[in-house]
Design an enzyme around this catalytic site. Structure first.
Site, PDB file in Angstrom:
ATOM      1  CB  SER A   1      38.192   3.676  24.808  1.00  0.00           C
ATOM      2  OG  SER A   1      38.080   4.994  25.320  1.00  0.00           O
TER       3      SER A   1
ATOM      4  CG  HIS B   1      34.306   3.526  22.835  1.00  0.00           C
ATOM      5  ND1 HIS B   1      32.979   3.197  22.657  1.00  0.00           N
ATOM      6  CD2 HIS B   1      34.389   4.036  24.085  1.00  0.00           C
ATOM      7  CE1 HIS B   1      32.292   3.504  23.755  1.00  0.00           C
ATOM      8  NE2 HIS B   1      33.130   4.024  24.639  1.00  0.00           N
TER       9      HIS B   1
ATOM     10  CG  ASP C   1      34.917   6.705  26.363  1.00  0.00           C
ATOM     11  OD1 ASP C   1      33.736   6.305  26.387  1.00  0.00           O
ATOM     12  OD2 ASP C   1      35.901   5.940  26.379  1.00  0.00           O
TER      13      ASP C   1
ATOM     14  CG  MET D   1      33.971  11.422  29.984  1.00  0.00           C
ATOM     15  SD  MET D   1      35.231  10.755  31.065  1.00  0.00           S
ATOM     16  CE  MET D   1      35.274   9.058  30.498  1.00  0.00           C
TER      17      MET D   1
ATOM     18  CG  HIS E   1      30.122   6.105  25.963  1.00  0.00           C
ATOM     19  ND1 HIS E   1      30.875   5.412  26.886  1.00  0.00           N
ATOM     20  CD2 HIS E   1      28.940   6.369  26.583  1.00  0.00           C
ATOM     21  CE1 HIS E   1      30.186   5.271  28.003  1.00  0.00           C
ATOM     22  NE2 HIS E   1      29.012   5.850  27.849  1.00  0.00           N
TER      23      HIS E   1
ATOM     24  CG  MET F   1      29.876   8.792  29.662  1.00  0.00           C
ATOM     25  SD  MET F   1      31.483   8.058  30.019  1.00  0.00           S
ATOM     26  CE  MET F   1      32.256   8.226  28.414  1.00  0.00           C
TER      27      MET F   1
ATOM     28  CG  MET G   1      28.097   2.304  30.991  1.00  0.00           C
ATOM     29  SD  MET G   1      29.514   2.608  29.913  1.00  0.00           S
ATOM     30  CE  MET G   1      30.852   2.854  31.092  1.00  0.00           C
TER      31      MET G   1
ATOM     32  CG  ASP H   1      32.784   1.522  27.661  1.00  0.00           C
ATOM     33  OD1 ASP H   1      33.974   1.368  27.995  1.00  0.00           O
ATOM     34  OD2 ASP H   1      32.300   2.618  27.337  1.00  0.00           O
TER      35      ASP H   1
HETATM   36  C1  DX5 Z   1      34.567   4.824  30.983  1.00  0.00           C
HETATM   37  C2  DX5 Z   1      34.633   4.834  29.468  1.00  0.00           C
HETATM   38  C3  DX5 Z   1      35.358   3.702  28.859  1.00  0.00           C
HETATM   39  C4  DX5 Z   1      36.800   3.619  29.181  1.00  0.00           C
HETATM   40  C5  DX5 Z   1      37.196   2.181  29.159  1.00  0.00           C
HETATM   41  O1  DX5 Z   1      33.785   5.870  31.409  1.00  0.00           O
HETATM   42  O2  DX5 Z   1      33.321   4.833  28.935  1.00  0.00           O
HETATM   43  O3  DX5 Z   1      35.166   3.673  27.442  1.00  0.00           O
HETATM   44  O4  DX5 Z   1      37.617   4.346  28.323  1.00  0.00           O
HETATM   45  O5  DX5 Z   1      38.479   2.095  29.644  1.00  0.00           O
HETATM   46  P1  DX5 Z   1      39.094   0.769  30.243  1.00  0.00           P
HETATM   47  O6  DX5 Z   1      39.063  -0.245  29.145  1.00  0.00           O
HETATM   48  O7  DX5 Z   1      40.464   1.181  30.641  1.00  0.00           O
HETATM   49  O8  DX5 Z   1      38.226   0.363  31.401  1.00  0.00           O
HETATM   50 ZN    ZN Z   2      32.905   4.475  26.696  1.00  0.00          ZN
END
Ligand code: DX5
Ligand code: ZN
Length: 219
Positions: free
Chosen positions: A7, A32, A34, A36, A65, A67, A136, A174
């Site tokens: 990620s 990956h 992310d 947000m 992903h 969010m 998750m 994840d």
């Molecule tokens: C959390 C994200 C993850 C995050 C994982 O909301 O969806 O993808 O980046 O990070 P680590 O591996 O540090 O938990």
């Molecule tokens: Zn993620």
């Protein structure tokens, strides 16, 4: 073969391509991404421009992903930016069927996920529309959190359901994964592993190679 999805949330955005260059030539297939929005989760990450800026220089499957609330509004934009798969949250969509269909119609793979506190059984009725179920294993919003052991039950439930019904759906996990605990989820039969801080906050290349060595035990 299990696949690793580092990620980039935990990468250094001031040197993002430099960090990505360190992921090259170690058999990595995907990253990956992310996204947000500060509303669906209490953090803001980045948007389309980062994705399109890194698209041409990085020949990876872009596992995206979302969010964000009502992701259906932005499916086309993520496609244009270069996403290969979009995973949306069960809780974020008023019309989940239409959202999953929009991702498919845009020519991308379709992923579905939920917050750890959502009953995982609620997602099963959408399995006819998805390629990937993402479990998750932390509350979405931040990298570097602790793995929630109780989410292993969700992985086991999905593994059993997919196998019993002979479905072509991958399971991804994840959050909170490290080389020290990744075997716990591999033992449950997950197909894809997202790792943020344990790759990008460390020696990137060495960590990717360490994960790939562990995955070989499961071939
Ligand atoms: C959390 C994200 C993850 C995050 C994982 O909301 O969806 O993808 O980046 O990070 P680590 O591996 O540090 O938990
Ligand atoms: Zn993620």
């Amino acid at each position: 073969m299990v696949r690793l999805a580092p990620s980039i949330l935990s990468a250094n955005f001031a040197n993002l391509q430099g960090d990505l260059d360190q992921t090259k030539d170690c058999g990595l297939k995907m990253i990956h991404i992310d996204i947000m929005d500060g509303t669906f989760v209490p953090n803001i990450s980045f948007g389309f421009k980062i994705i399109s800026d890194i698209r041409d220089k990085n020949d990876y499957f872009f596992d995206t992903h979302l969010m964000i609330g009502e992701p259906i509004r932005y499916i086309e934009d993520f496609k244009k930016a270069g996403s290969d798969r979009i995973t949306v949250h069960y809780e974020a969509c008023k019309d989940l069927r239409a959202t999953l269909k929009a991702i498919r119609d845009a020519g991308m793979e379709v992923g579905l996920t939920a917050k750890p506190e959502t009953d995982p059984k609620l997602l099963l009725e959408y399995f006819d529309q998805i390629d990937l179920i993402l479990v998750m294993s932390v509350r979405p919003g931040f990298g570097g959190q602790k793995f929630m052991t109780e989410t292993k039950d969700t992985m086991a439930l999905y593994r059993k359901y997919i196998d019993e019904n002979n479905l072509d759906i991958k399971i991804e996990v994840d959050g909170g994964i490290k080389t020290s605990n990744v075997r716990e989820v591999l033992d449950l039969g997950v197909d894809e592993v997202v790792v943020g801080s344990d790759v990008f906050a460390k020696d990137i290349r060495a960590q990717i190679m360490a994960y790939h060595e562990i995955f070989k035990e499961y071939e």
